[in-house]
Design a protein around this motif. Structure first.
Motif, PDB file in Angstrom:
ATOM      1  N   THR A   2      84.970  35.672  -2.615  1.00 23.09           N
ATOM      2  CA  THR A   2      83.954  37.102  -3.212  1.00 23.09           C
ATOM      3  C   THR A   2      83.439  37.157  -2.173  1.00 23.09           C
ATOM      4  O   THR A   2      83.748  38.325  -2.328  1.00 23.09           O
ATOM      5  CB  THR A   2      83.395  35.430  -5.034  1.00 23.09           C
ATOM      6  N   TYR A   3      82.559  36.280  -1.670  1.00 25.80           N
ATOM      7  CA  TYR A   3      81.607  36.874  -0.159  1.00 25.80           C
ATOM      8  C   TYR A   3      82.569  37.575   0.412  1.00 25.80           C
ATOM      9  O   TYR A   3      81.504  38.803   0.873  1.00 25.80           O
ATOM     10  CB  TYR A   3      80.895  35.528  -0.089  1.00 25.80           C
ATOM     11  N   ALA A   4      83.707  37.097   1.039  1.00 28.22           N
ATOM     12  CA  ALA A   4      84.159  37.792   1.831  1.00 28.22           C
ATOM     13  C   ALA A   4      84.246  39.112   1.828  1.00 28.22           C
ATOM     14  O   ALA A   4      84.278  39.944   2.853  1.00 28.22           O
ATOM     15  CB  ALA A   4      85.052  36.904   2.399  1.00 28.22           C
ATOM     16  N   HIS A   5      85.518  39.007   0.439  1.00 27.94           N
ATOM     17  CA  HIS A   5      85.244  40.340   0.010  1.00 27.94           C
ATOM     18  C   HIS A   5      84.894  41.105  -0.273  1.00 27.94           C
ATOM     19  O   HIS A   5      84.624  42.798   0.021  1.00 27.94           O
ATOM     20  CB  HIS A   5      86.519  39.923  -1.493  1.00 27.94           C
ATOM     21  N   LYS A   6      83.687  40.941  -1.091  1.00 26.92           N
ATOM     22  CA  LYS A   6      83.081  42.037  -1.518  1.00 26.92           C
ATOM     23  C   LYS A   6      81.522  42.510  -0.651  1.00 26.92           C
ATOM     24  O   LYS A   6      81.144  43.738  -0.415  1.00 26.92           O
ATOM     25  CB  LYS A   6      81.737  41.382  -2.631  1.00 26.92           C
ATOM     26  N   VAL A   7      80.900  41.630   0.167  1.00 31.25           N
ATOM     27  CA  VAL A   7      79.513  41.577   0.821  1.00 31.25           C
ATOM     28  C   VAL A   7      80.540  42.029   2.728  1.00 31.25           C
ATOM     29  O   VAL A   7      80.181  43.315   2.814  1.00 31.25           O
ATOM     30  CB  VAL A   7      78.811  40.283   1.223  1.00 31.25           C
ATOM     31  N   LEU A   8      81.505  40.812   3.060  1.00 32.20           N
ATOM     32  CA  LEU A   8      81.615  41.359   4.301  1.00 32.20           C
ATOM     33  C   LEU A   8      83.535  42.303   3.907  1.00 32.20           C
ATOM     34  O   LEU A   8      83.950  42.871   5.401  1.00 32.20           O
ATOM     35  CB  LEU A   8      82.420  40.377   4.819  1.00 32.20           C
ATOM     36  N   ILE A  37      73.109  35.609  -3.520  1.00 34.26           N
ATOM     37  CA  ILE A  37      72.928  36.552  -2.826  1.00 34.26           C
ATOM     38  C   ILE A  37      74.044  37.409  -3.772  1.00 34.26           C
ATOM     39  O   ILE A  37      74.075  38.822  -4.455  1.00 34.26           O
ATOM     40  CB  ILE A  37      73.658  36.867  -1.040  1.00 34.26           C
ATOM     41  N   LEU A  38      75.216  37.432  -4.119  1.00 38.46           N
ATOM     42  CA  LEU A  38      76.137  37.489  -5.155  1.00 38.46           C
ATOM     43  C   LEU A  38      76.106  37.461  -6.695  1.00 38.46           C
ATOM     44  O   LEU A  38      76.619  37.983  -7.364  1.00 38.46           O
ATOM     45  CB  LEU A  38      77.843  37.186  -5.170  1.00 38.46           C
TER      46      LEU A  38
END
Lengths: 142, 142
Positions: free
Chosen positions: A84-90, A119-120
DNA sequence: AACCTAAGTTAGGTTATACCTAAATTTAAA
DNA sequence: TTTAAATTTAGGTATAACCTAACTTAGGTT
């Protein structure tokens, strides 16, 4: 004790997925899921039951033990938070995020995953719309 | 061809570090570095030279091949970018960041590392003040 | 130039993971 | 009750990592 191998994690994930409906996962289901022979699956599941990660009912199937559930739930959380982090933030493609998550899920640390989760905003679902297991005490107060 | 094992990466990192001054790294230096016997080091280095990752000068030592350098340089970049990101953005202790980086460095994808690198503003040094290898075309135009 | 000694390599063995096929065995359904 | 499908065991292979002990080589000393 000795930590899990990559393959063992694959087996535990298969058991995790296959027992979401039913009570037991059969050797054949797991073998098909992982693309190995039934004999290989049976053998590995035996090893996992000796390590206390699954409960084996011979000739019937296996389910996760409490320990096994705790372990694999943590790894599933790692996977889903990271992707989720890689997709949404990165801003990496979902496919890429998922692939990388699969490779690193078992090596991520709780602190790092909790930080990403914070953070998410403690999301409840990953981009595939699967549940992200709650982190305690990250998402939920003890 | 067949990708690297964790141990092989450890050996390549040792060669990388040990040849920063000198031309060749000896089996003994590598053995000491990794805490294995000289025989084991020699054996593994032979395997790595058969895979074309190091150049072996028997009875003298090894150096990285062009391919080996490319591989390990990428992994070192992965490590240093990730640990910098984990420390600076995810606010995890440097120790924790480094430990996790060590475990996942060989599994991170270029896209994800480049994205972290961009967010960090293409830093030249990691928090240990070691050089972060440039990403091409991330940090530098081709 | 011959000779040691330290460094490096090879030989041979061990353990563990992960796979396979073929031969039993068990369960359950016809 | 027979039989077919699922499961397990037996026995085998390959690879990675390690080890000790035995051997080989290179280089400095006499």
């Amino acid at each position: 004790m000795g930590s899990l191998t990559r393959k063992e994690v694959e087996y535990l994930k298969a058991v995790f997925d296959l027992t979401s409906n039913r009570d037991l996962a059969s050797s054949l289901d797991i073998a098909n899921n992982l693309g190995v022979s039934c004999a290989t699956a049976s053998e590995t599941l035996k090893r996992l039951s000796e390590k206390g990660l699954v409960i084996r009912e011979p000739w019937k199937g296996v389910r996760l033990s409490e320990l096994g559930f705790k372990e694999i739930n943590k790894i599933v959380r790692n996977h889903r938070v990271f992707e989720t982090y890689a997709h949404k933030v990165l801003l990496v493609s979902l496919n890429e995020a998922c692939e990388c998550a699969r490779r690193i899920e078992m090596y991520l640390s709780e602190e790092i995953v909790n930080s990403m989760c914070r953070i998410l905003g403690h999301p409840k679902k990953c981009p595939h719309n699967k549940d992200i297991p709650r982190g305690i005490p990250c998402c939920v107060r003890e």
